[in-house]
Design an enzyme around this catalytic site. Sequence first.
Site, PDB file in Angstrom:
ATOM      1  N   SER A  58       3.051  12.225  35.479  1.00 38.96           N
ATOM      2  CA  SER A  58       4.249  12.024  36.290  1.00 38.96           C
ATOM      3  C   SER A  58       4.050  12.460  37.741  1.00 38.96           C
ATOM      4  CB  SER A  58       5.427  12.779  35.687  1.00 38.96           C
ATOM      5  OG  SER A  58       5.287  14.155  35.908  1.00 38.96           O
ATOM      6  N   LYS A 102       7.888  18.859  38.976  1.00 39.70           N
ATOM      7  CA  LYS A 102       8.432  17.729  39.739  1.00 39.70           C
ATOM      8  C   LYS A 102       8.559  18.112  41.203  1.00 39.70           C
ATOM      9  CE  LYS A 102       9.347  15.352  36.018  1.00 39.70           C
ATOM     10  NZ  LYS A 102       8.216  14.636  35.561  1.00 39.70           N
TER      11      LYS A 102
END
Lengths: 201, 160
Positions: A58, A102
């Site tokens: 990700s 993230k």
Amino acid sequence: MLDGTAFKIPRFLFRTAKSIFRSVPELPLRGASLLKFAAALYMFQRNVGELMICIGPSMLPTLSADGDVVILEHLTPQLREVERADVIVAVSPQNPRMSVCKRVIALSGEKVSVSNKTADRIEESHPELVRRGSLVSFIAIPQGHVWLEGDNPANSTDSRQYGPVPVSLIRGRVLYRILPLENAGHIAPPPADLGKASSTT
Amino acid sequence: MQPTLNPVSTAKETFSSSRSSGDIVFVSRLLRHFWDTKRGEVVVLRSPDQGPRKRLIKRVVALEGDRIYNCRTGKEVEIPRGCCWIEGDNRALSRDSASHYGPVPLGLIEGRVIAIVWPPGRWQMLSAPQRTESSVDSGLGLESELPSTIRALAKPTRSK
């Protein structure tokens, strides 16, 4: 046949045994210092910083998919607010036993543009945050929340699935990458500019 | 969390700075690593909207997958994955999932309140009220199974 000297305990062994017996009274003391060290290490890990392995696609291309070892520091979320474009590690909003790595895209009070499909998904749980536009929709980030996205939007489960994330879930900020050695150093800035977030104040 | 915690202090005292009458509770941080959070437990969690320093004590009312009727907004809510629904026992004065937050992530929970330690006269273990799985699913929420004292306070009439 038996020579008496053959059964004699070698001198060095005797000396080692003697020193071990002599150190027996000190053992609790040593255990205490070991415990103190472990406690100090634990406190450091929890409150100052720790090493962490980030695995998964990700955050490509910033962090590789097969596992980068990074330094995570816990001071920033405690002392001041995180900033836009910081790479952070947070407890996953979907599974409290997992952590996610993230990038912070928008802070509270800002708006972030999302596709209409994402807006539909978020409208189910937080209808008051969605501002509909003709081509794209906007999500207003409520107080004490941030918007998190992976750098690889095609393969990332992030705020586009679970909506704004409470600041309290943030565990720390990623400072440096230390392994693999050829990529060691600061974390790269986001691949595209962060023009998505616009301040409304 | 009246009447479970701080039962004597009036609403006025709760909001003023007098904290002398507050209960002191024992919180286990360890249990959450070994047992999952269950409905009815009283938990300590970090505030979902006021930063990581502020802590709340609330009761877990519903877990992921449950459908719950929010008596404040009159809507039925499905709790998403990894989230729970928390409410104070004193619903009229509580800032909780029903009034502000909506479903909150389970990751915010820091520990489970096990016992009231102080004042000594109220020393007791805090156990979850006896509830069945079906009470949440049927949309009745908490009211059917809570002790009658809590139920009386939980009526959505505002106390002045």
